[in-house]
Design a protein around this motif. Structure first.
Motif, PDB file in Angstrom:
ATOM      1  N   ASN A  99      33.450  39.308  36.964  1.00 28.07           N
ATOM      2  CA  ASN A  99      33.707  39.614  35.478  1.00 28.07           C
ATOM      3  C   ASN A  99      33.892  38.360  34.793  1.00 28.07           C
ATOM      4  O   ASN A  99      33.125  37.856  34.049  1.00 28.07           O
ATOM      5  CB  ASN A  99      34.794  40.640  35.261  1.00 28.07           C
TER       6      ASN A  99
ATOM      7  N   ASP B 156      32.320  47.068  33.336  1.00 29.19           N
ATOM      8  CA  ASP B 156      32.681  46.916  34.704  1.00 29.19           C
ATOM      9  C   ASP B 156      32.817  48.676  34.897  1.00 29.19           C
ATOM     10  O   ASP B 156      33.457  48.878  35.787  1.00 29.19           O
ATOM     11  CB  ASP B 156      33.994  46.328  35.547  1.00 29.19           C
TER      12      ASP B 156
ATOM     13  N   PHE C  24      36.110  41.024  28.466  1.00 31.41           N
ATOM     14  CA  PHE C  24      35.731  42.505  29.504  1.00 31.41           C
ATOM     15  C   PHE C  24      37.158  42.904  29.623  1.00 31.41           C
ATOM     16  O   PHE C  24      37.149  42.949  29.609  1.00 31.41           O
ATOM     17  CB  PHE C  24      34.991  41.794  30.930  1.00 31.41           C
TER      18      PHE C  24
END
Length: 259
Positions: free
Chosen positions: A57, A36, A9
Motif C-alpha cells: 500500500n 485494501d 491507506f
C-alpha cells in the motif's frame, strides 16, 4: 512537495472515518485514499503478512507522489509502522487506540476496548496499555466479524446489532464508563452503540487526534499546502465501490483499482 497529496491507506473502507477528520481540518489538502478491502480484515493475519500488505500500500501511494502517509488502520500501525518508518523517507502517521484519555478520565475505574485481534495482540498495544492503564480495569473484546459486515454493506444489520450486544455485555457488567474504539471501521458503529450503551458511557475514537497530528507533522516538515485551491480527492478500492460510496456520501468519485 507541499502541493503533493496526503496518502491514506486502510484494510478497507473504515479509514474513511479518519480521512473525514483530516479533510475537515485541512480542507485544501489533496488526498489519495487506498482501501485494501480485498485483504480485509487485517486483524487475524500475522505480523509478516500485515507488514507485506502495508509495504504494498505504501509503495503504491509513493508512486502516486504522496508527501505523507497516514496508516489509517490500527492493526497495520501496531504491527508495521515501525518497519515503514525505518524503510521510507516520508513521514508516517499511525493510529493507536485512545487508551490514555479513557484511563486518565475514568471514574468507575473500568474501561472497555473494542479492537481487532491484530491490535489487541500487538506489542505496541501492550506497551501503551501497560503505561497508561496499569491501575484501571480494562475489558478487551475482539470485534470478530464487525469489519466483514461493514465491508459487505451490512453496517446496520440485525447481525451487527447482535454482535455488538455480545461484545458490550461483559463491559457493561464491569461498569465501564469509557468505550475505546480500536479500529477505524468502528466509528461508523457509533449511532448503534449509542442505542446500546447507557448515556453515561463515553465513546472515544482516534480520528480527531490523528487529524491534529497530521497537521502538526505537515507543519513541522514544511509540507502544508498553502494554496487555496479546490483539492483533488481520489478514492481507490479493490473491493466494493458501492460500500465506499455509501460511507463517503454523495459527491465523491470512487474508482476500482486492482492492487
Amino acid at each position: 512537495m507541499s502541493n503533493n497529496p496526503i496518502g491514506i491507506f486502510d484494510s478497507g473502507v473504515g479509514g474513511t472515518s479518519i480521512w473525514k477528520e483530516i479533510h475537515q481540518l485541512l480542507p485544501h489538502e489533496h488526498s489519495i485514499y487506498l482501501a485494501d478491502s480485498f485483504n480485509a480484515p487485517y486483524g487475524p493475519k500475522g505480523t509478516e503478512i500485515i507488514t507485506e500488505l502495508s509495504i504494498k500500500n505504501t509503495e503504491l501511494l509513493l508512486k502516486k507522489g504522496c508527501k505523507l502517509i497516514v496508516v489509517a488502520c490500527n492493526t497495520a500501525t501496531t504491527n508495521a509502522i515501525a518497519y515503514l518508518r525505518q524503510s521510507y523517507d516520508v513521514p508516517f502517521i499511525g493510529i493507536e487506540p485512545a487508551i490514555k484519555p479513557a484511563a486518565l478520565n475514568t471514574k468507575s475505574n473500568a474501561v472497555g476496548i473494542l479492537a481487532t485481534k491484530g491490535t489487541l495482540s500487538s506489542t505496541l498495544f501492550s506497551e501503551t496499555s501497560g503505561r497508561f492503564a496499569n491501575n484501571v480495569k480494562v475489558i478487551e473484546r475482539e470485534g470478530k466479524g464487525i469489519v466483514e459486515l461493514i465491508e459487505n454493506g451490512k453496517l446496520y444489520s440485525d447481525n451487527m446489532k447482535l454482535l455488538l450486544s455480545q461484545y458490550l455485555e461483559p463491559m457493561l457488567e464491569a461498569n465501564i464508563d469509557y468505550l475505546v474504539l480500536g479500529c477505524t471501521h468502528y466509528p461508523y458503529l457509533i449511532p448503534m452503540l449509542l442505542e446500546l450503551l447507557p448515556p453515561h458511557v463515553k465513546i472515544i475514537d482516534s480520528g480527531e487526534a490523528v487529524a491534529r497530528q497530521t497537521k502538526a507533522v505537515l507543519t513541522e516538515n514544511d509540507l502544508l499546502n498553502t494554496e487555496i485551491t479546490t483539492p483533488k480527492l481520489e478514492f481507490y478500492t479493490n473491493g466494493s465501490m458501492d460500500v465506499m460510496r455509501s460511507l463517503l456520501g454523495e459527491g465523491f468519485n470512487v474508482e476500482y483499482l486492482k492492487f
